[in-house]
Design an enzyme around this catalytic site. Structure first.
Site, PDB file in Angstrom:
ATOM      1  N   ASP A 115      -6.304 -14.413 -34.990  1.00 51.28           N
ATOM      2  CA  ASP A 115      -5.343 -15.499 -34.716  1.00 51.28           C
ATOM      3  C   ASP A 115      -5.056 -15.957 -35.594  1.00 51.28           C
ATOM      4  OD1 ASP A 115      -6.323 -16.472 -31.843  1.00 51.28           O
ATOM      5  OD2 ASP A 115      -9.097 -16.810 -33.409  1.00 51.28           O
ATOM      6  N   ASP A 181      -6.886 -14.707 -24.573  1.00 52.15           N
ATOM      7  CA  ASP A 181      -6.610 -15.493 -25.756  1.00 52.15           C
ATOM      8  C   ASP A 181      -5.159 -14.600 -26.609  1.00 52.15           C
ATOM      9  OD1 ASP A 181      -8.938 -16.013 -24.576  1.00 52.15           O
ATOM     10  OD2 ASP A 181      -8.588 -17.944 -26.268  1.00 52.15           O
TER      11      ASP A 181
END
Length: 405
Positions: A115, A181
């Site tokens: 991330d 994601d």
């Protein structure tokens, strides 16, 4: 903190229509409310002092949850302050945006999850775009180097998480999980390639987008949440939807990530397959019989208790921002339809149903978001990434208006 002063609003002027007295449009009112909430949020953060307190959500007791630099959400609050500066033209926000961005500088070196694209792209990436600060550009490139260490050549993907012995991921039987994601982190790779001249970042991003395009999507255009690969053979081991109501269901925020991620991938590469993927997944979403009239989806399109299931304003904000960007792609007559659909989402989000009254909701802008229903985590709460993409959508809407679209 001294009261922030409103100083320059030429960029926001497109959100005001005149008929005798000035009448603010929904966009102008949305920016005005966001400013009030975020000023209060900044005041609270400043009163707490350092180490930096990064507002993330609300806890069960109603107190604000703060995260540290290693949390995947750590870049959204700094990024939101950058967007607030851009939307208002108020340079008073810049020192705070810089302070909060630089407070998470260590994120660029993080290598144990995927991330860093969210973390560094939203903070340092926006900071570089708005200031040209070369140290911010260097942070983007360093973060891309960190993310590149997670590339698994045999599968052609960036592995989302490590699978440590005794971990929940090992208990699920995963070996090399990749979540939808992860498409959102590719923007960092494209930008780093542009900044550094190193095509390795670009090539990794394209490889990941290509394999995800092949493996993550169902014939109806919806996507799975998790694809688990064998990192040696590169074969698919499992297809799961960990944050949805079933492996076969359409988890709403996952669909939003797919629409947004492939819109960006098309913008950066010109690959028409990416554009068609973004369009196809959006068509699935907008034509779904369980899409509510206000266009703020339930947390999962297949949730069994609809219409009594929680909504996810974060998914709606991501879709709206993606659609404004998608409208700038070569989509012909659909361009204005995408803008109109995004406007409908944003008008819902900026209404009293989803926008919190001033000073309430932990001073977050939006209400009614869901992190994970299956895990029972952060249900019907504000989320800092919902606010981030809401502000980004307002910025993109303003840019379209300034361009006469």
């Amino acid at each position: 903190m001294k009261k922030l002063l409103f100083v320059a609003v030429t960029s926001a002027a497109v959100f005001v229509a005149c008929s005798g007295d000035k009448v603010k449009t929904w966009e102008g009112l949305a920016v005005e409310n966001a400013r009030i909430q975020m000023e209060k949020q900044i005041e609270t953060v400043e009163s707490l002092g350092f180490p930096f307190h990064n507002p993330t959500s609300l806890q069960d007791d109603g107190n604000v949850l703060y995260c540290d630099v290693t949390d995947w959400r750590s870049g959204f609050f700094p990024g939101a302050v950058w967007y607030l500066y851009e939307l208002t033209g108020d340079s008073t926000f810049v020192p705070y945006a810089r302070k909060y961005t630089e407070a998470i500088s260590d994120a660029q070196y993080l290598r144990w999850h995927h991330d860093v694209g969210f973390m560094v792209g939203c903070s340092f990436g926006n900071g570089y775009r708005l200031t040209g600060d070369s140290t911010y550009a260097a942070a983007v490139v360093e973060a891309a180097r960190s993310l590149s260490t997670r590339f698994r050549p045999n599968a052609g993907i960036i592995q989302s998480w490590d699978v440590d012995p005794g971990s929940e991921r090992e208990a699920k039987g995963w070996a090399c999980p990749v979540i939808i994601d992860n498409m959102m982190n590719l923007e960092l790779m494209f930008e780093a390639s542009r900044l550094s001249g190193d095509s390795t970042f670009y090539n990794i991003a394209v490889s990941h987008a290509d394999r995800t395009l092949k493996e993550h999507f169902r014939p109806d255009g919806s996507c799975f949440h998790v694809i688990d690969y064998d990192s040696v053979s590169g074969d698919v081991r499992h297809r799961h939807t960990a944050q949805g109501c079933a492996h076969s269901s359409a988890w709403s925020r996952g669909q939003a990530w797919a629409i947004y991620g492939y819109t960006v991938a098309y913008r950066e590469t010109g690959n028409d397959a990416y554009l068609q993927r973004a369009v196809g997944t959006f068509d699935f979403v907008r034509n779904h019989p369980n899409m509510p009239a206000d266009k703020v989806p339930y947390w999962d399109f297949d949730a069994p208790g609809i219409p009594d299931e929680p909504r996810d304003a974060s998914a709606a904000a991501v879709i709206a921002s993606a659609l404004y960007e998608l409208s700038t792609c070569p989509v012909g007559d659909m361009s204005q339809e995408y803008v109109a659909y995004a406007d409908s989402i944003m008008q819902s989000l900026s209404s009293a149903e989803y926008t919190a009254p001033a000073g309430e909701n932990g001073c977050f802008i939006l209400r009614h978001c869901v992190t994970s229903m299956p895990a029972g985590v952060e249900i019907d709460v504000p989320l800092n990434y919902a606010d981030y993409y809401y502000l980004e959508a307002l910025k993109r809407r303003r840019d379209l208006a300034l361009a006469g679209r």
